[in-house]
Design an enzyme around this catalytic site. Structure first.
Site, short mmCIF file in Angstrom:
data_model
loop_
_atom_site.label_atom_id
_atom_site.label_comp_id
_atom_site.label_asym_id
_atom_site.label_seq_id
_atom_site.Cartn_x
_atom_site.Cartn_y
_atom_site.Cartn_z
N LYS A 207 92.20 -95.68 -18.01
CA LYS A 207 91.76 -95.79 -16.61
C LYS A 207 92.96 -95.72 -15.67
O LYS A 207 92.85 -95.16 -14.56
CB LYS A 207 90.97 -97.09 -16.42
N GLY A 304 78.26 -101.53 -17.54
CA GLY A 304 76.83 -101.87 -17.45
C GLY A 304 76.01 -100.68 -17.00
O GLY A 304 76.51 -99.78 -16.32
N1 HSE Z 1 84.82 -101.58 -22.67
C1 HSE Z 1 84.95 -101.32 -21.28
C2 HSE Z 1 85.29 -102.63 -20.60
C3 HSE Z 1 83.67 -100.73 -20.75
O1 HSE Z 1 85.23 -103.67 -21.23
O2 HSE Z 1 85.64 -102.61 -19.42
C4 HSE Z 1 83.82 -99.96 -19.48
O3 HSE Z 1 84.72 -98.90 -19.58
#
Ligand code: HSE
Length: 429
Positions: A207, A304
């Site tokens: 990210k 979600g």
């Molecule tokens: N596994 C990720 C989290 C889900 O816990 O943020 C969203 O990318």
């Protein structure tokens, strides 16, 4: 009657099954905004029987062969929500080559192959949007690309992994063990199918690669992100952070220094008074320091079905408007800058150290000498009785370069009887 815009959906998992729901709930509003009736006409699934309920309820066809979507000329947008690299990468590439616009929330794929896919979209004069790939329901990419377009971003700090933030909150506030907190995060459905990427900071690093591209226009690779996850955080560190007035958070940071950036994911001590310290459980937040706006924080659900599907549908709406206005084929983020990584001697931060050493005459002097010889000064220092004949020394340093800190760690690790128990960054503006 409004023009129809047909979508081919790849995957009907958590987020995938949220997309038809959001499109249906806001049908009227979406039609007013886009001047089109947007509908899913086909969904690619592995198990048609299991997904028959969705197909029946929303009136789309289930297929198990991607070619049925690829070769359907009525489908203008492909929405990829399968995740991971393959077959998602091949499907997206083929769709773009076939002149279809693509929406995806696939952070693994965008962090590793984003620039190739963006070029492919450009080459084929189609759109590629991916708001849902970072911080789920928080519209952060669009905010950086549009609302902060007239600003110069200096620093981006993100709590961008809900699983680890949930675990740390539970470990700190509820005194839960690491294993119990992880099990709960899995049961609640925040964690990846294999939570390694969550706890080792890799999901957050993906990210941060995408956020860095938007904030600084630079295409960095995951290897250029220094990554440290939460596995080694001890109960002692958690307690110590609390006593000293901090919360431990897994923070992704991307900071500009002149014309280069440093990107890192690591546990960080955040002062309890800072807004990032108030982000609890599975929530995400992105804190931006920019020249014009100053400090701003964007907070909300990072995963979600409904939050992420809302971001996905906002991308579909953007493409629908582009089609209507004849403006397709532009990049989601058009800001480009030469990619350059800051050298370790120009990356500064305060640090927390927990060092074990023999509780005998002269050791503190030795410890002070190691820090002093590297030019690192102490902001706070506390001594605790440790096991046997040892003492545990807790130090918060003044700001020092990554190079200086690496030298301190090297010297401490090579001094008889000394052991670095932990060492984390401390947030300071
Ligand atoms: N596994 C990720 C989290 C889900 O816990 O943020 C969203 O990318």
């Amino acid at each position: 009657m409004a023009e129809k815009l047909k979508i081919g959906l790849l995957g009907l998992g958590t987020v995938g099954s949220g997309v038809p729901l959001i499109l249906e709930e806001h049908k009227e509003k979406i039609s007013q905004i886009t001047g089109m009736d947007i509908e899913i006409s086909k969904a690619l699934v592995r198990n048609e029987e299991r997904m028959a309920y969705h197909a029946g309820r929303f009136n789309f066809e289930l297929v198990d062969d991607f070619d049925e979507i690829l070769n359907d000329d009525e489908i203008q947008i492909v929405v990829e929500l399968i995740g991971k690299i393959e077959p998602a990468k091949s499907y997206i590439s083929k769709a773009l080559e076939n002149g279809k616009h693509v929406v995806t929330a696939n952070k693994d794929l965008l962090a590793q192959y984003g620039s190739k896919l963006v070029s492919l979209a450009q080459g084929n004069h189609v759109d590629l949007y991916f708001e849902g790939s970072v911080a789920g329901g928080i519209p952060i990419l669009r905010t950086i690309a549009n609302s902060l377009a007239a600003d110069s971003i200096q620093k981006v700090y993100g709590i961008v992994n809900g699983t680890t933030n949930y675990m740390l909150t539970q470990m700190i506030s509820e005194s839960k063990s690491y294993d119990d907190a992880l099990k709960e995060a899995q049961e609640l459905g925040f964690a990846e199918s294999d939570p390694t990427n969550d706890v080792d900071g890799i999901d957050a690093a993906y990210k941060m690669v995408i956020l860095s591209q938007f904030a600084f226009g630079m295409n960095i690779t995951v290897d250029q992100v220094e990554i440290k996850g939460i596995r080694d955080i001890s109960v002692d560190d958690v307690k110590m952070a609390q006593n000293l007035g901090y919360e431990i958070k897994l923070i992704g940071s991307s900071e500009l220094c002149d014309d280069s950036i440093s990107v890192e994911v690591s546990p960080m001590f955040i002062p309890k008074t800072h807004p990032l310290a108030t982000v609890r459980n599975e929530s995400n937040a992105v804190y931006i320091n920019s020249q014009g706006v100053g400090n701003s924080m964007y907070y909300g659900p990072g995963a979600g079905a409904k939050p992420t599907a809302t971001s996905v549908v906002s991308d579909i709406i953007t493409i629908a408007k582009n089609i209507k206005m004849g403006t397709v084929g532009h990049r989601f983020n058009a800001f480009k800058f030469q990619t350059k990584i800051t050298k370790d001697n120009s990356v500064f931060s305060k640090y927390y150290f927990s060092v074990e050493l023999p509780d005998v005459y002269g050791q503190m002097l030795q410890l002070a000498k190691i820090f002093t010889e590297s030019g690192v000064s102490f902001e706070q220092i506390v001594q605790h009785k440790s096991e046997k004949e040892n003492a545990r020394i807790i130090i918060i340093t003044h700001s020092a370069s990554k190079c200086q800190i690496k030298r301190v760690v090297y010297e401490l690790s090579n001094t008889d009887g000394f052991k670095v128990l932990s060492q984390y960054k401390v947030f300071g503006e």
